[in-house]
Design a protein around this motif. Structure first.
Motif, PDB file in Angstrom:
ATOM      1  N   LEU A 192      21.630  -0.061  15.624  1.00 49.30           N
ATOM      2  CA  LEU A 192      20.384  -0.803  15.783  1.00 49.30           C
ATOM      3  C   LEU A 192      19.847  -0.639  17.208  1.00 49.30           C
ATOM      4  CD1 LEU A 192      21.275  -4.089  13.866  1.00 49.30           C
ATOM      5  CD2 LEU A 192      19.655  -2.317  13.145  1.00 49.30           C
ATOM      6  N   PRO A 193      18.543  -0.828  17.408  1.00 47.95           N
ATOM      7  CA  PRO A 193      17.988  -0.769  18.758  1.00 47.95           C
ATOM      8  C   PRO A 193      18.576  -1.871  19.643  1.00 47.95           C
ATOM      9  CG  PRO A 193      16.248  -0.616  17.096  1.00 47.95           C
ATOM     10  CD  PRO A 193      17.501  -1.000  16.375  1.00 47.95           C
ATOM     11  N   PRO A 194      18.355  -1.810  20.949  1.00 49.54           N
ATOM     12  CA  PRO A 194      18.824  -2.875  21.837  1.00 49.54           C
ATOM     13  C   PRO A 194      18.396  -4.251  21.351  1.00 49.54           C
ATOM     14  CG  PRO A 194      18.034  -1.033  23.124  1.00 49.54           C
ATOM     15  CD  PRO A 194      17.700  -0.716  21.699  1.00 49.54           C
ATOM     16  N   GLY A 195      19.248  -5.238  21.584  1.00 48.23           N
ATOM     17  CA  GLY A 195      19.035  -6.561  21.025  1.00 48.23           C
ATOM     18  C   GLY A 195      17.757  -7.254  21.449  1.00 48.23           C
ATOM     19  N   PRO A 203       8.473   0.070  23.190  1.00 43.16           N
ATOM     20  CA  PRO A 203       9.851   0.338  23.631  1.00 43.16           C
ATOM     21  C   PRO A 203       9.951   0.525  25.133  1.00 43.16           C
ATOM     22  CG  PRO A 203       8.878   2.291  22.639  1.00 43.16           C
ATOM     23  CD  PRO A 203       7.896   1.174  22.417  1.00 43.16           C
ATOM     24  N   VAL A 204      11.120   0.158  25.671  1.00 42.50           N
ATOM     25  CA  VAL A 204      11.480   0.440  27.055  1.00 42.50           C
ATOM     26  C   VAL A 204      12.874   1.064  27.040  1.00 42.50           C
ATOM     27  CG1 VAL A 204      10.084  -1.446  27.988  1.00 42.50           C
ATOM     28  CG2 VAL A 204      12.486  -1.856  27.441  1.00 42.50           C
ATOM     29  N   ALA A 205      13.208   1.765  28.102  1.00 34.52           N
ATOM     30  CA  ALA A 205      14.531   2.382  28.205  1.00 34.52           C
ATOM     31  C   ALA A 205      15.564   1.311  28.539  1.00 34.52           C
ATOM     32  CB  ALA A 205      14.517   3.465  29.265  1.00 34.52           C
ATOM     33  N   VAL A 206      16.594   1.203  27.674  1.00 37.70           N
ATOM     34  CA  VAL A 206      17.664   0.220  27.887  1.00 37.70           C
ATOM     35  C   VAL A 206      19.001   0.933  27.641  1.00 37.70           C
ATOM     36  CG1 VAL A 206      18.439  -2.131  27.395  1.00 37.70           C
ATOM     37  CG2 VAL A 206      16.069  -1.509  26.940  1.00 37.70           C
ATOM     38  N   PRO A 207      19.395   1.850  28.532  1.00 36.28           N
ATOM     39  CA  PRO A 207      20.610   2.628  28.288  1.00 36.28           C
ATOM     40  C   PRO A 207      21.881   1.791  28.419  1.00 36.28           C
ATOM     41  CG  PRO A 207      19.750   3.082  30.475  1.00 36.28           C
ATOM     42  CD  PRO A 207      18.728   2.224  29.787  1.00 36.28           C
ATOM     43  N   THR A 208      22.871   2.146  27.617  1.00 37.13           N
ATOM     44  CA  THR A 208      24.167   1.473  27.664  1.00 37.13           C
ATOM     45  C   THR A 208      25.003   2.019  28.807  1.00 37.13           C
ATOM     46  OG1 THR A 208      24.139   1.102  25.274  1.00 37.13           O
ATOM     47  CG2 THR A 208      26.266   0.964  26.363  1.00 37.13           C
ATOM     48  N   VAL A 209      25.574   1.108  29.594  1.00 39.22           N
ATOM     49  CA  VAL A 209      26.482   1.475  30.678  1.00 39.22           C
ATOM     50  C   VAL A 209      27.935   1.344  30.227  1.00 39.22           C
ATOM     51  CG1 VAL A 209      27.210   0.912  33.033  1.00 39.22           C
ATOM     52  CG2 VAL A 209      24.788   0.798  32.412  1.00 39.22           C
ATOM     53  N   ALA A 210      28.215   0.313  29.440  1.00 34.93           N
ATOM     54  CA  ALA A 210      29.574   0.097  28.949  1.00 34.93           C
ATOM     55  C   ALA A 210      29.517  -0.509  27.556  1.00 34.93           C
ATOM     56  CB  ALA A 210      30.345  -0.833  29.887  1.00 34.93           C
ATOM     57  N   VAL A 227      27.666  -1.440   5.603  1.00 32.94           N
ATOM     58  CA  VAL A 227      28.239  -2.641   6.173  1.00 32.94           C
ATOM     59  C   VAL A 227      27.100  -3.486   6.714  1.00 32.94           C
ATOM     60  CG1 VAL A 227      30.474  -1.617   6.735  1.00 32.94           C
ATOM     61  CG2 VAL A 227      28.591  -1.434   8.376  1.00 32.94           C
ATOM     62  N   LEU A 228      27.368  -4.771   6.902  1.00 33.01           N
ATOM     63  CA  LEU A 228      26.362  -5.674   7.440  1.00 33.01           C
ATOM     64  C   LEU A 228      26.534  -5.743   8.946  1.00 33.01           C
ATOM     65  CD1 LEU A 228      24.053  -7.640   6.688  1.00 33.01           C
ATOM     66  CD2 LEU A 228      25.783  -9.462   6.622  1.00 33.01           C
ATOM     67  N   VAL A 229      25.497  -5.387   9.678  1.00 38.03           N
ATOM     68  CA  VAL A 229      25.538  -5.320  11.146  1.00 38.03           C
ATOM     69  C   VAL A 229      24.564  -6.337  11.709  1.00 38.03           C
ATOM     70  CG1 VAL A 229      25.251  -3.836  13.164  1.00 38.03           C
ATOM     71  CG2 VAL A 229      26.097  -2.862  11.011  1.00 38.03           C
ATOM     72  N   ARG A 230      25.071  -7.201  12.572  1.00 40.67           N
ATOM     73  CA  ARG A 230      24.222  -8.180  13.255  1.00 40.67           C
ATOM     74  C   ARG A 230      24.294  -7.918  14.750  1.00 40.67           C
ATOM     75  NH1 ARG A 230      24.344 -13.102  15.968  1.00 40.67           N
ATOM     76  NH2 ARG A 230      22.651 -14.551  15.453  1.00 40.67           N
ATOM     77  N   ALA A 231      23.154  -7.627  15.373  1.00 41.07           N
ATOM     78  CA  ALA A 231      23.077  -7.372  16.808  1.00 41.07           C
ATOM     79  C   ALA A 231      22.193  -8.437  17.452  1.00 41.07           C
ATOM     80  CB  ALA A 231      22.518  -5.987  17.085  1.00 41.07           C
ATOM     81  N   VAL A 242      22.777  -7.802  27.982  1.00 41.58           N
ATOM     82  CA  VAL A 242      24.053  -7.822  27.271  1.00 41.58           C
ATOM     83  C   VAL A 242      23.796  -8.128  25.804  1.00 41.58           C
ATOM     84  CG1 VAL A 242      26.314  -8.919  27.053  1.00 41.58           C
ATOM     85  CG2 VAL A 242      25.316  -8.555  29.322  1.00 41.58           C
ATOM     86  N   ASP A 243      24.342  -7.280  24.914  1.00 39.60           N
ATOM     87  CA  ASP A 243      24.211  -7.459  23.470  1.00 39.60           C
ATOM     88  C   ASP A 243      25.581  -7.651  22.834  1.00 39.60           C
ATOM     89  OD1 ASP A 243      21.498  -7.023  23.666  1.00 39.60           O
ATOM     90  OD2 ASP A 243      21.579  -4.950  22.953  1.00 39.60           O
ATOM     91  N   ASP A 244      25.642  -8.497  21.817  1.00 38.98           N
ATOM     92  CA  ASP A 244      26.829  -8.641  20.978  1.00 38.98           C
ATOM     93  C   ASP A 244      26.515  -8.145  19.573  1.00 38.98           C
ATOM     94  OD1 ASP A 244      28.472  -9.640  22.917  1.00 38.98           O
ATOM     95  OD2 ASP A 244      28.409 -11.718  22.231  1.00 38.98           O
ATOM     96  N   THR A 245      27.465  -7.435  18.972  1.00 36.68           N
ATOM     97  CA  THR A 245      27.297  -6.908  17.616  1.00 36.68           C
ATOM     98  C   THR A 245      28.508  -7.280  16.772  1.00 36.68           C
ATOM     99  OG1 THR A 245      25.995  -5.037  18.429  1.00 36.68           O
ATOM    100  CG2 THR A 245      26.975  -4.822  16.245  1.00 36.68           C
ATOM    101  N   ASP A 246      28.242  -7.735  15.549  1.00 37.23           N
ATOM    102  CA  ASP A 246      29.285  -8.032  14.575  1.00 37.23           C
ATOM    103  C   ASP A 246      29.064  -7.162  13.344  1.00 37.23           C
ATOM    104  OD1 ASP A 246      30.236 -10.201  16.183  1.00 37.23           O
ATOM    105  OD2 ASP A 246      28.642 -11.455  15.349  1.00 37.23           O
TER     106      ASP A 246
END
Length: 266
Positions: A192-195, A203-210, A227-231, A242-246
């Protein structure tokens, strides 16, 4: 969709000599500016499993993105650390042109009996079944990897809808389909896109660092997605997010949780 084999085979992952592997991520797996981060994380996890002298399942992975990789060929190397009888840690590095561009510490752990009953504190949300949810396509002309995701939004707003809630929830599968395992789960955790995107209208650039991923179930005995993905965005400020994903299976079993630390560049 037909299952096509192990994750690494999709990227021609092959051993070259002791502790080294070669893989190719083609342009169809490109994200906003380079190789899709979850795909690169999946390759690091796959190499850790192949490099380990113990056939233990993946329990967790901490991935760091060290540079600006390009699609194309990667060289990966792994170092194994035995921690007692039940735990193994592997440090894996991905390089391009001799320069490290991503690294991960992957924890493998043997299953064991315990007197503590199993439980999960994150129940799956009540949503419609996947076949009852309409398809949503990430624009492949902007994000080519979107063509590999079969996304059916199930709850929450859509990205770039100017909503008041920074959360997305969808049934997701890969195309071509892959077995649901730890490497493919890393891809799904970053599908999914950034939270914070539901809050935006452009859109804006939101690159993942970790990216930190934890595995809560035995993925080796599961079938394929969806699967069901919640971000959800936990916080954004000072140029960081910071994003959390389940991730749950179709029976509501919690499979994976993940947290991404991102830079906000727009």
């Amino acid at each position: 969709m037909k299952l096509t084999g192990r994750f690494g085979a999709r990227f021609a992952l092959t051993a070259t000599d002791a502790g080294h592997w070669h893989a190719v991520v083609d342009d169809s797996w490109r994200g906003w500016t380079g190789p899709h981060g979850g795909t690169l994380a999946g390759l690091l996890i796959d190499v850790a499993q192949r490099a380990s002298t113990r056939d233990y399942p993946v329990r967790a992975a901490d991935v760091r993105f060290l540079g600006r990789p390009a699609t194309g060929a990667f060289t990966l190397r792994a170092t194994e650390h035995i921690v007692g009888r039940s735990t193994t840690m592997l440090d894996v590095v991905a390089e391009q042109g001799g320069v490290p561009v991503a690294a991960a510490t992957v924890i493998l752990g043997a299953p064991g009996a315990t007197s503590i009953p199993a439980h999960s504190a994150r129940p799956a949300p009540a949503v419609a079944a996947a076949p009852d949810c309409a398809l949503f396509q990430l624009p492949p002309q902007i994000v080519p990897v979107g063509a590999h995701f079969v996304i059916r939004p199930a709850a929450g707003p859509l990205p770039l809808s100017g909503a008041d809630e920074a959360m997305m929830c969808a049934w997701i599968a890969l195309d071509p389909a892959l077995p649901l395992d730890a490497p493919s789960s890393a891809v799904l955790a970053d599908a999914l896109p950034p939270g914070l995107f539901p809050l935006l209208t452009a859109p804006v650039a939101v690159p993942t660092v970790a990216l930190s991923m934890q595995v809560h179930a035995d993925l080796g005995h599961l079938g394929e997605a969806p699967v069901l993905v919640r971000a959800a965005n936990v916080s954004s400020g000072d140029g960081w997010s910071v994003d959390d994903t389940d991730i749950w299976d179709s029976d509501g079993v919690l499979l994976v949780t993940a947290r991404q630390t991102r830079r906000v560049l727009g």
